[in-house]
Design a protein around this motif. Structure first.
Motif, PDB file in Angstrom:
ATOM      1  N   GLU A  25      -6.909 -44.240 -19.419  1.00 36.86           N
ATOM      2  CA  GLU A  25      -7.883 -44.159 -20.508  1.00 36.86           C
ATOM      3  C   GLU A  25      -7.293 -43.386 -21.675  1.00 36.86           C
ATOM      4  N   THR A  26      -7.371 -43.979 -22.867  1.00 37.02           N
ATOM      5  CA  THR A  26      -6.879 -43.334 -24.083  1.00 37.02           C
ATOM      6  C   THR A  26      -8.074 -43.028 -24.986  1.00 37.02           C
ATOM      7  N   GLN A  27      -7.808 -42.653 -26.186  1.00 39.03           N
ATOM      8  CA  GLN A  27      -8.894 -42.292 -27.110  1.00 39.03           C
ATOM      9  C   GLN A  27      -9.811 -43.471 -27.416  1.00 39.03           C
ATOM     10  N   HIS A  28      -9.242 -44.685 -27.470  1.00 41.00           N
ATOM     11  CA  HIS A  28     -10.032 -45.850 -27.878  1.00 41.00           C
ATOM     12  C   HIS A  28     -10.041 -47.003 -26.872  1.00 41.00           C
ATOM     13  N   TYR A  29      -9.226 -46.931 -25.833  1.00 42.37           N
ATOM     14  CA  TYR A  29      -9.108 -48.039 -24.889  1.00 42.37           C
ATOM     15  C   TYR A  29      -9.058 -47.548 -23.446  1.00 42.37           C
ATOM     16  N   LYS A  45       0.090 -46.894 -25.123  1.00 42.30           N
ATOM     17  CA  LYS A  45       0.684 -46.310 -26.328  1.00 42.30           C
ATOM     18  C   LYS A  45       0.690 -47.311 -27.481  1.00 42.30           C
ATOM     19  N   GLU A  48      -2.906 -47.776 -28.971  1.00 40.62           N
ATOM     20  CA  GLU A  48      -3.335 -46.673 -29.833  1.00 40.62           C
ATOM     21  C   GLU A  48      -2.622 -46.733 -31.189  1.00 40.62           C
ATOM     22  N   HIS A  51      -4.382 -49.348 -33.103  1.00 40.81           N
ATOM     23  CA  HIS A  51      -5.683 -48.877 -33.582  1.00 40.81           C
ATOM     24  C   HIS A  51      -5.531 -48.072 -34.867  1.00 40.81           C
ATOM     25  N   ARG A  52      -4.505 -47.258 -34.938  1.00 34.07           N
ATOM     26  CA  ARG A  52      -4.270 -46.486 -36.170  1.00 34.07           C
ATOM     27  C   ARG A  52      -3.993 -47.414 -37.346  1.00 34.07           C
ATOM     28  N   ALA A  63     -17.441 -45.162 -34.684  1.00 31.56           N
ATOM     29  CA  ALA A  63     -16.737 -45.636 -33.492  1.00 31.56           C
ATOM     30  C   ALA A  63     -17.696 -46.441 -32.626  1.00 31.56           C
ATOM     31  N   LYS A  67     -15.584 -47.874 -25.146  1.00 31.38           N
ATOM     32  CA  LYS A  67     -14.169 -48.175 -25.348  1.00 31.38           C
ATOM     33  C   LYS A  67     -13.877 -49.594 -24.860  1.00 31.38           C
TER      34      LYS A  67
END
Length: 272
Positions: A25-29, A45, A48, A51-52, A63, A67
């Motif tokens: 799990e990452t910040q958005h996915y 990686k 993310e 996403h940026r 947001a 996710k």
């Protein structure tokens, strides 16, 4: 798509929860795979980084509530079985799809390509773009095809360089196709391109859609990039497609086409 690129398949059904050996799990996915832990980490990686790059263009107001899941199957057979569970009907040449449900959940689904890691990630980038656009703009006033597919092609060629995702990589074959069409005069006029639907969106349209997106993001040192972001904001606010294009991008289609042709005729084809 008609030129062998990934076709978008939307599935509006909530699937049963899926568990896989490797999850991150990452910040958005939430990345899930039955391949290897390394594939899971690399995909996380890359997503993310993507996403940026997305948010620099779209600038969504808030947001999403949930996710998005990124699912990578080891083999195509399991990928197809999962698609069947979602009642999605991908074509035989479909490399990936994204799905969304009424509860706000969404998934980007693909399988590991035997050819190369790049092709697996490329499909993720393409389908994730469609998912992000739907999240950022909404389903009530989705962007026209030239934007939706143009951005997906723009991001699908992204590559990791020294730990950073490089976007805006020029797709060599698409640029060659476009330049040949421009030189012979057998290109799709922009006034036609921006109104084209799925049934007439052929290989040349894919190239031109990418090129128009690339023009607004890259030409003249990014002078049109802010206009492009404003265009998305207008779509998110349910502005009519024609009005949004004229208000945010340009009212002079003839001038735009002249500048666009000149730019791409002079753009060098990258080496293989």
């Amino acid at each position: 798509g008609p030129d062998g690129k990934p076709r978008v398949v939307k599935a509006m059904f909530k699937p049963k929860p899926i568990k896989m050996p490797f999850e991150l799990e990452t910040q958005h996915y939430i990345v899930k795979t039955d391949t290897t832990e390394l594939v899971c980490k690399k995909a996380a990686k890359a997503m993310e980084g993507l996403h940026r790059a997305y948010t620099a263009i779209f600038r969504p107001d808030e947001a999403p509530a949930q996710k998005a899941e990124v699912i990578i199957f080891e083999n195509r057979a399991d990928f197809q079985k999962y698609a069947a569970r979602l009642r999605a009907t991908p074509r035989k040449d479909t490399l990936g799809f994204f799905r969304c449900a009424s509860d706000g959940s969404s998934q980007i689904v693909t399988y590991k390509r035997r050819t190369s890691e790049f092709h697996t990630l490329s499909t993720l980038y393409h389908e994730a773009t469609h998912q992000f656009i739907m999240m950022a703009v909404g389903q009530t006033n989705p962007p026209p095809l030239w934007v939706n597919e143009g951005l997906a092609v723009y991001f699908e060629g992204s590559r990791m360089r020294n730990g950073t995702l490089k976007t805006g990589v020029i797709p060599r074959k698409r640029l060659i196709l476009l330049k040949n069409a421009l030189r012979t005069g057998k290109y799709i006029r922009l006034a036609d391109l921006v109104k084209r639907g799925r049934e007439t969106y052929d290989a040349l349209a894919y190239s031109e859609g990418w090129s128009l997106v690339y023009f607004f993001l890259k030409s003249n040192h990014g002078a049109y990039k802010k206009r492009f972001s404003n265009y998305f904001r207008a779509l998110r606010n349910s502005t009519d497609h024609d009005e949004a294009f004229q208000t945010c991008l340009t009212r002079d289609m003839a001038k735009l086409e002249k500048l666009w042709k000149k730019y791409f005729l002079s753009l060098k084809v990258p080496k293989k």
